[in-house]
Scaffold this active site. Structure first.
Site, PDB file in Angstrom:
ATOM      1  CB  SER A   1      -0.904   0.014   1.233  1.00 41.00           C
ATOM      2  OG  SER A   1      -1.739  -1.117   1.233  1.00 41.00           O
TER       3      SER A   1
HETATM    4  N1  SAH Z   1      -0.672  -4.730   3.964  1.00 37.60           N
HETATM    5  C1  SAH Z   1       0.032  -5.262   2.814  1.00 37.60           C
HETATM    6  C2  SAH Z   1      -0.723  -5.012   1.542  1.00 37.60           C
HETATM    7  C3  SAH Z   1      -1.400  -6.226   1.193  1.00 37.60           C
HETATM    8  S1  SAH Z   1      -2.205  -6.305  -0.375  1.00 37.60           S
HETATM    9  C4  SAH Z   1       1.412  -4.675   2.720  1.00 37.60           C
HETATM   10  O1  SAH Z   1       1.686  -3.715   3.451  1.00 37.60           O
HETATM   11  O2  SAH Z   1       2.219  -5.174   1.952  1.00 37.60           O
HETATM   12  C5  SAH Z   1      -3.525  -7.367   0.155  1.00 37.60           C
HETATM   13  C6  SAH Z   1      -3.122  -8.744   0.569  1.00 37.60           C
HETATM   14  O3  SAH Z   1      -4.301  -9.426   0.970  1.00 37.60           O
HETATM   15  C7  SAH Z   1      -2.526  -9.578  -0.561  1.00 37.60           C
HETATM   16  O4  SAH Z   1      -1.303 -10.092  -0.149  1.00 37.60           O
HETATM   17  C8  SAH Z   1      -3.549 -10.679  -0.769  1.00 37.60           C
HETATM   18  O5  SAH Z   1      -2.972 -11.911  -1.148  1.00 37.60           O
HETATM   19  C9  SAH Z   1      -4.186 -10.769   0.583  1.00 37.60           C
HETATM   20  N2  SAH Z   1      -5.510 -11.365   0.610  1.00 37.60           N
HETATM   21  C10 SAH Z   1      -6.556 -11.159  -0.231  1.00 37.60           C
HETATM   22  N3  SAH Z   1      -7.608 -11.897   0.146  1.00 37.60           N
HETATM   23  C11 SAH Z   1      -7.224 -12.587   1.264  1.00 37.60           C
HETATM   24  C12 SAH Z   1      -7.860 -13.519   2.129  1.00 37.60           C
HETATM   25  N4  SAH Z   1      -9.128 -13.912   1.969  1.00 37.60           N
HETATM   26  N5  SAH Z   1      -7.158 -14.020   3.156  1.00 37.60           N
HETATM   27  C13 SAH Z   1      -5.877 -13.651   3.374  1.00 37.60           C
HETATM   28  N6  SAH Z   1      -5.218 -12.779   2.592  1.00 37.60           N
HETATM   29  C14 SAH Z   1      -5.884 -12.250   1.558  1.00 37.60           C
END
Ligand code: SAH
Length: 231
Positions: free
Chosen positions: A81
């Protein structure tokens, strides 16, 4: 406040961390220009973001962009993000030392690391094993030990560890997944982007006497929350 990372020496208890004076200057500029200037003032949030070397959460080829004002692509077609969004979400969560936090969407672990500095313990869920493992090794290298990782569908939450005082979802959802609501402690808070697959509104939701109180924080765009109670 949990405090186990000594980043300014350039090292942690577990060996060298590649964090130069230039990286630290870029980080301070990022905080001044992108975060403080846009109204995020919580000193705990600013201090935590000043301490976590964001560049270490990216592949070497992308590191020069680490402190720029944008989300960046990472493995598995996911994103890290934008710094401002991390700051806004962390501030909205109103974390206190000792809180147990559930995070859905570990991704690179950058947001996880900020939360680990502020909270008692962080329980973080990620659906891609490779992302979770890399996040684990990064946080381990930074000496952040108060984090539990699980590779699973985060829309189901982590029932054995519930209730949580705080829940943060870092992927865009159509609605609050019911298991997450059920695992939120009375008096707790949930920060989650809600909307369609392409654009959402970041919501700050409180649970008081079992009822849901909701405030819109800002428009945003996250990758979709994929799962049984997601997309
Ligand atoms: N906070 C993270 C950004 C993550 S992007 C950072 O700072 O890097 C969103 C993440 O959510 C992705 O890695 C994606 O794989 C995960 N995601 C999406 N749906 C999900 C689910 N149902 N359970 C666990 N992770 C999930």
């Amino acid at each position: 406040m949990a405090s186990m990372v000594v980043l300014h020496s350039g090292t942690t208890g577990r060996g060298a961390v590649d964090d130069t004076a230039l990286d630290r200057r870029r980080r301070h500029d990022m905080l001044r220009q992108q975060v403080l200037a846009r109204g995020v003032r919580n000193p705990h949030v600013i201090r935590a973001m000043a301490r976590i070397p964001r560049h270490l959460f990216l592949e070497p080829a992308q590191r020069s962009q680490a402190y720029s004002d944008q989300a960046l692509p990472v493995a598995e077609q996911q994103t890290i993000s934008q710094p401002l969004i991390v700051a806004v979400m962390t501030e909205a969560l109103e974390v206190q030392a000792g809180h147990r936090i559930l995070e859905v969407g570990t991704g690179t672990g950058y947001q996880t690391a900020i939360l680990a500095l502020l909270a008692g313990r962080v329980y973080t869920l990620e659906r891609f094993a490779a992302l979770s493992r890399e996040a684990q090794s990064r946080l381990h290298a930074l000496g952040l030990d108060n984090v539990e990782y699980r590779i699973a569908d985060g829309t189901l939450g982590w029932p054995e560890q519930s209730p949580f005082e705080r829940i943060i979802v870092t992927a865009g959802a159509p609605e609050v997944p019911e298991p997450l609501w059920n695992q939120l402690a009375e008096g707790g808070r949930l920060v989650i982007p809600l909307g369609d697959r392409h654009s959402q509104t970041l919501k700050k939701i409180a649970r008081r006497n079992g009822r849901r109180w909701e405030v819109d924080v800002l428009p945003c765009r996250f990758v979709p929350l994929v799962g049984l109670h997601g997309w």
